[in-house]
Motif scaffolding. Structure first.
Motif, PDB file in Angstrom:
ATOM      1  N   THR A  10       0.864 -15.868  -5.634  1.00 42.56           N
ATOM      2  CA  THR A  10      -0.582 -15.921  -5.730  1.00 42.56           C
ATOM      3  C   THR A  10      -1.133 -17.076  -4.928  1.00 42.56           C
ATOM      4  O   THR A  10      -0.494 -18.098  -4.778  1.00 42.56           O
ATOM      5  N   ARG A  79      -3.908 -16.370 -14.678  1.00 44.52           N
ATOM      6  CA  ARG A  79      -3.966 -15.818 -13.322  1.00 44.52           C
ATOM      7  C   ARG A  79      -2.573 -15.456 -12.822  1.00 44.52           C
ATOM      8  O   ARG A  79      -2.354 -14.392 -12.244  1.00 44.52           O
ATOM      9  N   THR A  80      -1.642 -16.353 -13.035  1.00 46.99           N
ATOM     10  CA  THR A  80      -0.283 -16.138 -12.575  1.00 46.99           C
ATOM     11  C   THR A  80       0.337 -14.913 -13.237  1.00 46.99           C
ATOM     12  O   THR A  80       0.948 -14.071 -12.582  1.00 46.99           O
ATOM     13  N   SER A  83      -1.237 -11.581 -12.043  1.00 46.89           N
ATOM     14  CA  SER A  83      -0.759 -11.240 -10.705  1.00 46.89           C
ATOM     15  C   SER A  83       0.685 -10.765 -10.736  1.00 46.89           C
ATOM     16  O   SER A  83       1.069  -9.830 -10.036  1.00 46.89           O
ATOM     17  N   ASP A 213       1.625 -12.648  -1.699  1.00 50.12           N
ATOM     18  CA  ASP A 213       0.219 -12.474  -2.044  1.00 50.12           C
ATOM     19  C   ASP A 213      -0.664 -13.028  -0.937  1.00 50.12           C
ATOM     20  O   ASP A 213      -1.633 -12.407  -0.531  1.00 50.12           O
ATOM     21  N   PRO A 262       6.280 -12.570  -7.363  1.00 51.58           N
ATOM     22  CA  PRO A 262       4.903 -12.679  -7.791  1.00 51.58           C
ATOM     23  C   PRO A 262       4.223 -13.985  -7.473  1.00 51.58           C
ATOM     24  O   PRO A 262       4.698 -14.790  -6.760  1.00 51.58           O
ATOM     25  N   PRO A 263       3.131 -14.098  -8.118  1.00 50.84           N
ATOM     26  CA  PRO A 263       2.175 -15.148  -7.825  1.00 50.84           C
ATOM     27  C   PRO A 263       2.665 -16.572  -7.958  1.00 50.84           C
ATOM     28  O   PRO A 263       3.518 -16.859  -8.736  1.00 50.84           O
TER      29      PRO A 263
END
Length: 291
Positions: A10, A79-80, A83, A213, A262-263
């Motif tokens: 992210t 948020r993490t 995402s 991302d 991921p993020p």
């Protein structure tokens, strides 16, 4: 042919409505606007100038600082995790959904990721946990049990055992440099969410289908992808972004599962690997331009 992995991370918050009324709004970054909004809520004021001094201008104290840090940590973790859950879904749509998940690191970010995955319909026959802190791993196990999650929970002392026994691997550590070096650990082609960004050696990154991302955000500050860029002098190993995957602009291999990273959030957290046809790489750019 050799398997490839995918990585997703992210970027910093962007395009968030600023609440500041001081300074030059045009100079405020997405992060500054977000922090100004959070602080305004804690102080119960309409606006906070993004360039204000925390104590001298705003009259804040240590208690406000503690509340501010706690609020930002929760926002970052949320948020993490969101995402990560999105990446896990998008990067496994052309394959059987993983039923064995392994958490490499068991702190706040790991808990939020687990919460978001289960809340979006994921279920696992087995949940594996590995952490250098036995207390942290035990706490995560207790959390998963209290959440009423079905399936077996296994504590792993051996990191290789955790990875080899998981179809979906979540790296959520505070590692400052790579500590997983053997690409053979990923021969079973798991989906990997490399959230903490610095766990995997460049050799693993280069043997992977890498989906990020945000390219600039992920390839800096000696993250695993950044080390791979420094090693090769290019970014050919980056095959696209998560947005590309969602828009159908990047086709992931279908004969073997891809693996996502991921993020990246302040507290950090993976990557994936799969065999299949070679995908068109991200446009190559000399690493010298990004030093």
């Amino acid at each position: 042919m050799p398997g490839k992995s995918a990585e997703v991370c992210t970027a910093d918050p962007a395009d968030i409505s600023p609440l500041q009324d001081g300074g030059d709004p045009g100079r405020a970054t997405g992060t500054e606007r977000l922090l100004a909004e959070v602080l305004a809520g804690i102080l119960r004021v309409e606006q906070v100038p993004f360039d204000s001094h925390f104590f001298n201008d705003l009259g804040a104290d240590s208690l406000v600082m503690a509340q501010f840090c706690a609020r930002v940590t929760i926002i970052s973790a949320t948020r993490t995790a969101a995402s990560a859950a999105l990446a896990a879904d998008r990067l496994t749509r052309d394959r059987q959904r993983p039923t064995r998940i392994g958490f490499f690191g068991s702190g706040l970010i790991a808990r939020y990721i687990h919460t978001f995955l289960t809340a979006t319909g994921w279920s696992f026959d087995e949940t594996g946990v590995h952490d250098l802190s036995a207390a942290s791993a035990t706490g995560f196990r207790d959390y998963v049990q209290q959440a009423g999650t079905a399936g077996r929970i296994t504590m792993h002392d051996d990191p290789e055992e955790l990875i080899r026994s998981s179809d979906l691997v979540v790296f959520a550590t505070i590692a400052g440099e790579p500590h997983v070096h053997d690409p053979a650990w990923f021969d079973h082609n798991p989906v990997v969410l490399h959230v903490s960004l610095r766990d995997l050696a460049p050799e693993i990154i280069l043997a992977s289908t890498n989906i990020v991302d945000d390219v600039e955000h992920c390839l800096k500050a000696n993250t695993s992808p950044h080390l791979a860029e420094q090693l090769t002098g290019n970014r050919d190993f980056v095959h696209g972004t998560l947005a590309d995957v969602m828009a159908g602009n990047v086709a992931l291999p279908t004969d073997r599962p891809p693996r996502p990273e991921p993020p990246r959030v302040r507290t950090g957290y993976g990557s994936v690997r799969s065999a299949g046809p070679t995908m068109a790489p991200w446009p190559s750019t000399s690493s010298q331009a990004f030093q």
